[in-house]
Structures are given as C-alpha cells and as structure tokens.
Enzyme design. Structure first.
Site, mmCIF file in Angstrom:
data_model
loop_
_atom_site.group_PDB
_atom_site.id
_atom_site.type_symbol
_atom_site.label_atom_id
_atom_site.label_comp_id
_atom_site.label_asym_id
_atom_site.label_seq_id
_atom_site.Cartn_x
_atom_site.Cartn_y
_atom_site.Cartn_z
ATOM 1 N N CYS A 5 -2.643 1.167 -14.891
ATOM 2 C CA CYS A 5 -3.239 2.135 -13.954
ATOM 3 C C CYS A 5 -2.179 3.186 -13.631
ATOM 4 O O CYS A 5 -1.115 2.865 -13.095
ATOM 5 C CB CYS A 5 -3.706 1.435 -12.673
ATOM 6 S SG CYS A 5 -4.202 2.623 -11.403
ATOM 7 N N CYS A 8 -1.232 3.313 -9.923
ATOM 8 C CA CYS A 8 -0.368 2.193 -9.524
ATOM 9 C C CYS A 8 1.061 2.444 -9.997
ATOM 10 O O CYS A 8 2.022 2.129 -9.283
ATOM 11 C CB CYS A 8 -0.892 0.877 -10.080
ATOM 12 S SG CYS A 8 -2.276 0.183 -9.143
ATOM 13 N N ASP A 31 -1.755 16.977 -7.459
ATOM 14 C CA ASP A 31 -2.478 16.770 -8.713
ATOM 15 C C ASP A 31 -1.746 17.511 -9.829
ATOM 16 O O ASP A 31 -1.274 18.636 -9.654
ATOM 17 C CB ASP A 31 -3.925 17.279 -8.588
ATOM 18 C CG ASP A 31 -4.805 16.759 -9.706
ATOM 19 O OD1 ASP A 31 -5.713 15.953 -9.417
ATOM 20 O OD2 ASP A 31 -4.597 17.152 -10.884
ATOM 21 N N ASN A 88 -14.637 11.324 -6.669
ATOM 22 C CA ASN A 88 -15.550 11.032 -7.758
ATOM 23 C C ASN A 88 -15.743 9.525 -7.858
ATOM 24 O O ASN A 88 -14.808 8.759 -7.674
ATOM 25 C CB ASN A 88 -14.975 11.563 -9.079
ATOM 26 C CG ASN A 88 -14.907 13.080 -9.096
ATOM 27 O OD1 ASN A 88 -15.826 13.748 -8.622
ATOM 28 N ND2 ASN A 88 -13.821 13.630 -9.606
ATOM 29 N N GLY A 94 -17.733 12.131 -13.196
ATOM 30 C CA GLY A 94 -16.594 12.496 -14.036
ATOM 31 C C GLY A 94 -15.312 11.786 -13.657
ATOM 32 O O GLY A 94 -14.227 12.238 -14.029
ATOM 33 N N HIS A 99 -8.701 4.264 -9.942
ATOM 34 C CA HIS A 99 -7.981 3.830 -8.737
ATOM 35 C C HIS A 99 -8.463 4.801 -7.682
ATOM 36 O O HIS A 99 -8.182 6.012 -7.772
ATOM 37 C CB HIS A 99 -6.465 3.919 -8.965
ATOM 38 C CG HIS A 99 -5.621 3.504 -7.802
ATOM 39 N ND1 HIS A 99 -4.581 2.599 -7.907
ATOM 40 C CD2 HIS A 99 -5.642 3.887 -6.493
ATOM 41 C CE1 HIS A 99 -4.013 2.434 -6.717
ATOM 42 N NE2 HIS A 99 -4.632 3.219 -5.847
ATOM 43 N N HIS A 101 -9.507 7.461 -5.155
ATOM 44 C CA HIS A 101 -8.708 8.579 -4.632
ATOM 45 C C HIS A 101 -9.606 9.682 -4.125
ATOM 46 O O HIS A 101 -10.719 9.872 -4.612
ATOM 47 C CB HIS A 101 -7.784 9.136 -5.720
ATOM 48 C CG HIS A 101 -8.495 9.546 -6.987
ATOM 49 N ND1 HIS A 101 -8.867 8.640 -7.954
ATOM 50 C CD2 HIS A 101 -8.924 10.756 -7.427
ATOM 51 C CE1 HIS A 101 -9.470 9.274 -8.945
ATOM 52 N NE2 HIS A 101 -9.528 10.562 -8.643
ATOM 53 N N HIS A 103 -9.605 13.867 -3.634
ATOM 54 C CA HIS A 103 -8.967 15.141 -3.934
ATOM 55 C C HIS A 103 -8.982 15.963 -2.650
ATOM 56 O O HIS A 103 -10.045 16.117 -2.031
ATOM 57 C CB HIS A 103 -9.762 15.919 -4.983
ATOM 58 C CG HIS A 103 -9.865 15.242 -6.320
ATOM 59 N ND1 HIS A 103 -9.164 15.661 -7.424
ATOM 60 C CD2 HIS A 103 -10.591 14.160 -6.733
ATOM 61 C CE1 HIS A 103 -9.451 14.880 -8.454
ATOM 62 N NE2 HIS A 103 -10.319 13.965 -8.057
#
Ligand code: 5GP
Ligand code: ZN
Length: 115
Positions: A5, A8, A31, A88, A94, A99, A101, A103
């Site tokens: 991951c 991770c 990002d 998402n 998409g 993991h 998250h 945005h």
C-alpha cells in the site's frame, strides 16, 4: 501497515512525501499530481481500504481526519475562501489507492464535478 500500500509506505516513511501535518491518527501530505493550486491528501494512519470497511471504533479517528483537514486548510490560508473535501470510493468514483483518503482541494474557485 499493509504491504504494497503506497499510503502505508508514506506513513512509514518508506516513500518520501511532502508532509504538512501529522498526529497519532492522521497524516496530511501534498498530492503528487495536483489538480488545483492546493491539493492535499488527508489519510488515517490506520489502513482502511474504503468507507465500506469503516468500523464503529473508527468514528473518533475519522473525526480527527476531518478536523486535521480544517487545521491544515487554515494553515494554508484557506480560512477566508474555503476548500473542497472529496473522497473516491471504489470503481465508479475512480478510486486508485485503496487506503481511505480525502482530497483537499483549494486555492481557486472550483467547478462542480461534471456528471
Ligand atoms: P484516488 O483516485 O485513489 O482518490 O486518488 C489517489 C491520489 O493519490 C491521486 O490524486 C494521486 O495523484 C495520488 N498519489 C498516488 N501516488 C502517490 C504518491 O506516491 N505520492 C503522493 N503524494 N500522491 C500520490
Ligand atoms: Zn494503507
């Protein structure tokens, strides 16, 4: 920590990232492919693949994730104009990294997502 991951590995400092905020529960970093002037990822340190995997005991931690978003947004100068928090979940959205998250997008007037 889940093998393979990416997030991770970022938490474990095995992969570099521009970290802006960290506490026991949450990591916030930039990002790698920003879609707005400010594009951050807010992640729980616990590996949770999607919202469908959330357990009752994760509620406090997810509250911390959202509070961290506001803290960092304030630090980034977004308190006046605001920001967008989006997540998402699985194929139709998409989702690429499994993991969980958010945005955090900001720094310009954002168009609403086209259908
Ligand atoms: P998703 O589509 O899963 O919601 O979005 C995953 C996001 O993670 C994408 O916006 C992508 O640019 C970002 N991302 C993927 N790999 C990395 C990486 O190694 N480092 C950072 N900082 N962001 C990444
Ligand atoms: Zn993970």
């Amino acid at each position: 920590m889940v093998q393979d991951c990416i997030f991770c590995k970022i938490i474990n400092k095995e992969i570099p990232a521009e970290v802006l905020y960290e506490n026991d529960d949450v990591l916030v970093f930039k990002d790698i492919k920003p879609v707005s002037p400010i594009h951050l990822l807010i992640i729980p340190k616990k590996h949770i693949p999607t919202f469908f995997d959330l357990q009752p005991e994760d509620s406090r931690m997810m509250g911390e994730v959202q509070r961290a978003a506001a803290t960092v947004a304030r630090d980034m100068g977004l308190a006046q104009k605001g920001f967008r928090l989006v997540a998402n979940c699985m194929e139709d959205s998409g989702q690429v990294i499994f993991h969980l998250h958010y945005h955090l997008l900001g720094g310009k007037r954002l168009p609403w997502l086209a259908g």
